[in-house]
Design a protein around this motif. Structure first.
Motif, PDB file in Angstrom:
ATOM      1  N   ALA A  85       3.855   5.983  -2.973  1.00  0.00           N
ATOM      2  CA  ALA A  85       3.756   6.940  -2.140  1.00  0.00           C
ATOM      3  C   ALA A  85       5.006   8.244  -3.021  1.00  0.00           C
ATOM      4  N   ASP A  86       5.957   7.778  -3.696  1.00  0.00           N
ATOM      5  CA  ASP A  86       5.787   8.843  -4.817  1.00  0.00           C
ATOM      6  C   ASP A  86       5.170   9.345  -5.661  1.00  0.00           C
ATOM      7  N   ILE A  87       4.540   9.196  -6.037  1.00  0.00           N
ATOM      8  CA  ILE A  87       3.329   9.666  -6.802  1.00  0.00           C
ATOM      9  C   ILE A  87       1.730  10.068  -6.721  1.00  0.00           C
ATOM     10  N   GLY A  88       2.166  10.249  -5.306  1.00  0.00           N
ATOM     11  CA  GLY A  88       0.671  10.538  -5.148  1.00  0.00           C
ATOM     12  C   GLY A  88      -0.376   9.714  -4.504  1.00  0.00           C
ATOM     13  N   THR A  89      -0.063   8.250  -3.773  1.00  0.00           N
ATOM     14  CA  THR A  89      -1.219   7.431  -4.601  1.00  0.00           C
ATOM     15  C   THR A  89      -0.553   6.976  -2.128  1.00  0.00           C
ATOM     16  N   LEU A  90      -2.073   6.968  -1.444  1.00  0.00           N
ATOM     17  CA  LEU A  90      -1.370   6.412  -0.519  1.00  0.00           C
ATOM     18  C   LEU A  90      -0.959   4.640  -0.622  1.00  0.00           C
ATOM     19  N   ALA A  91      -0.028   4.617   0.612  1.00  0.00           N
ATOM     20  CA  ALA A  91       0.533   3.695   0.116  1.00  0.00           C
ATOM     21  C   ALA A  91       1.015   3.453   1.982  1.00  0.00           C
ATOM     22  N   GLU A 103       8.915  -5.751   6.919  1.00  0.00           N
ATOM     23  CA  GLU A 103       8.167  -5.688   7.070  1.00  0.00           C
ATOM     24  C   GLU A 103       6.976  -4.339   6.942  1.00  0.00           C
ATOM     25  N   LEU A 104       5.600  -4.990   6.651  1.00  0.00           N
ATOM     26  CA  LEU A 104       5.153  -4.208   6.431  1.00  0.00           C
ATOM     27  C   LEU A 104       3.993  -3.591   7.386  1.00  0.00           C
ATOM     28  N   GLU A 105       3.393  -2.151   7.167  1.00  0.00           N
ATOM     29  CA  GLU A 105       3.064  -1.554   8.178  1.00  0.00           C
ATOM     30  C   GLU A 105       0.816  -1.704   7.671  1.00  0.00           C
ATOM     31  N   SER A 106       0.471  -2.000   8.353  1.00  0.00           N
ATOM     32  CA  SER A 106      -0.844  -3.039   8.464  1.00  0.00           C
ATOM     33  C   SER A 106      -1.984  -1.515   7.530  1.00  0.00           C
ATOM     34  N   VAL A 107      -2.372  -1.712   6.921  1.00  0.00           N
ATOM     35  CA  VAL A 107      -3.688  -0.425   6.418  1.00  0.00           C
ATOM     36  C   VAL A 107      -4.708  -0.972   7.697  1.00  0.00           C
ATOM     37  N   ASP A 108      -5.310  -0.080   8.512  1.00  0.00           N
ATOM     38  CA  ASP A 108      -6.150   0.006   9.308  1.00  0.00           C
ATOM     39  C   ASP A 108      -6.279   1.309  10.211  1.00  0.00           C
ATOM     40  N   GLU A 152     -11.127   5.882  -1.504  1.00  0.00           N
ATOM     41  CA  GLU A 152      -9.616   5.841  -2.237  1.00  0.00           C
ATOM     42  C   GLU A 152      -9.025   4.551  -2.020  1.00  0.00           C
ATOM     43  N   ILE A 153      -7.623   4.145  -3.184  1.00  0.00           N
ATOM     44  CA  ILE A 153      -7.223   2.808  -2.873  1.00  0.00           C
ATOM     45  C   ILE A 153      -6.276   3.017  -2.554  1.00  0.00           C
TER      46      ILE A 153
END
Length: 363
Positions: free
Chosen positions: A100-106, A126-131, A246-247
């Motif tokens: 996230a700090d280097i400009g990537t979606l995370a 706890e991890l946020e779901s990617v949806d 995007e990845i």
């Protein structure tokens, strides 16, 4: 830095008959009803074990889907990761925050203290779901999301698993959200990656993938040294406004100098050019290669260095350290846990030195 910040307490109640069912077949993906209490807020949920090889570990990881209410804090589901093989418990969070700090979606993450049926289960991430809810929370354009679920998500027409031509272009992917048309867009992406001529590649590939964001992601994978990150451990998001893929990184515990078994991974294990078909084709273009080289230098100067990372690592370590004694899976290994920040910092120093010595390959 974070030592005074208490971990949220997650009280999980799985009816004994359902818990027996869960334990009877750890590979079953049929969710079972349970209850989760967070800050005195009682939630009805569906729960199942998550992950592949991690299901066999003593400390289980969970996939939680909110049933009543339908969402909680804007999320439909969350993941509770045991981080069982990571001696520091920090690497996954450290990686995702770094991306996230280097400009990537995370995905966002936070440490929590988990209690199961009245018994302490220790520290979880706890991890946020990617949806689609992930996109809404960030005010991102609607779009499709595909999870890379195995080694066939290699951006190639050839299967990593069967060693032959893929029977379907979607092999290796699981659609998390989107339409049938979005499956076609994914197929087109893979066809174009593998069929655009070298002469046309620089001008054409930018119509399908956000190359700048891909290069930032690649820099993150290379610096954290996630061996599985090139053909696994990611999601693809097609931005509905730009039409570009995007990845997004996922499951980054085998990083910062340790492998999937928690063993030391030497700082030169993954080369500067990584691997997978898309990476090879992008780095074959001089302009992209030089941009990647520039990004690596910039990130190492500003973020991937001991001076920047040390307070972050120590802060996270101090935050969870008071809870180690209540974690039945690691309480007897407190000394190992306490040594890990130094191990991570040593890796950062050595990995940065190695990468700087390899930058000439990108000239």
């Amino acid at each position: 830095m974070n030592a005074d910040k208490k971990l949220p307490l997650y009280q999980l109640f799985i009816p004994p008959v359902n818990l027996m069912e869960l334990r009877k077949d750890i590979w079953c993906n049929d969710p079972l009803p349970a209850k989760l209490t967070i800050n005195k807020k009682k939630l009805d949920i569906d729960i199942v074990y998550r992950g592949s090889h991690i299901r066999e570990f003593r400390k289980k990881s969970y996939h939680v889907v909110f049933y009543k209410p339908h969402t909680f804090k804007g999320a439909k589901e969350i993941h509770l990761n045991a981080e069982y093989k990571d001696k520091s418990l920090l690497r996954n969070k450290l990686s995702l925050d770094f991306f996230a700090d280097i400009g990537t979606l995370a995905p966002k993450s936070q440490f929590v203290s988990l209690n199961l049926n009245g018994k302490d289960e220790g520290i979880y991430l706890e991890l946020e779901s990617v949806d689609e809810y992930y996109l809404k929370r960030r005010n991102l354009p609607e779009g499709s999301i595909f999870y890379a679920v195995d080694g066939d998500a290699n951006f190639s027409l050839m299967s990593d698993l069967d060693q032959g031509i893929k029977k379907s272009l979607e092999m290796g992917y699981e659609k998390k959200c989107g339409t049938v048309k979005d499956e076609w867009y994914l197929q087109q992406l893979l066809i174009q990656i593998n069929t655009i001529s070298k002469g046309d590649f620089e001008g054409e590939i930018v119509k399908y993938i956000d190359v700048e964001k891909y290069l930032r992601w690649l820099a993150g994978v290379i610096l954290t040294q996630n061996y599985d990150g090139f053909v696994h451990n990611y999601a693809l998001y097609r931005n509905g406004d730009t039409g570009l893929f995007e990845i997004i990184p996922w499951d980054y515990d085998a990083t910062w100098g340790r492998d999937v078994n928690g063993e030391v991974m030497e700082e030169d294990y993954v080369g500067i050019e990584g691997f997978n078909t898309l990476t090879a084709r992008i780095l074959d273009i001089r302009a992209f290669r030089l941009r990647y080289q520039s990004l690596l230098k910039e990130i190492m100067d500003l973020r991937f260095n001991v001076g920047h990372m040390k307070p972050i690592i120590i802060g996270l370590h101090d935050q969870i350290s008071p809870y180690v004694s209540k974690d039945p899976y690691i309480k007897d290994n407190k000394a190992i846990f306490d040594d890990e920040p130094d191990s991570i910092l040593k890796f950062i120093e050595e990995r940065a030195k190695y990468i700087k010595g390899q930058l000439y390959k990108l000239d």
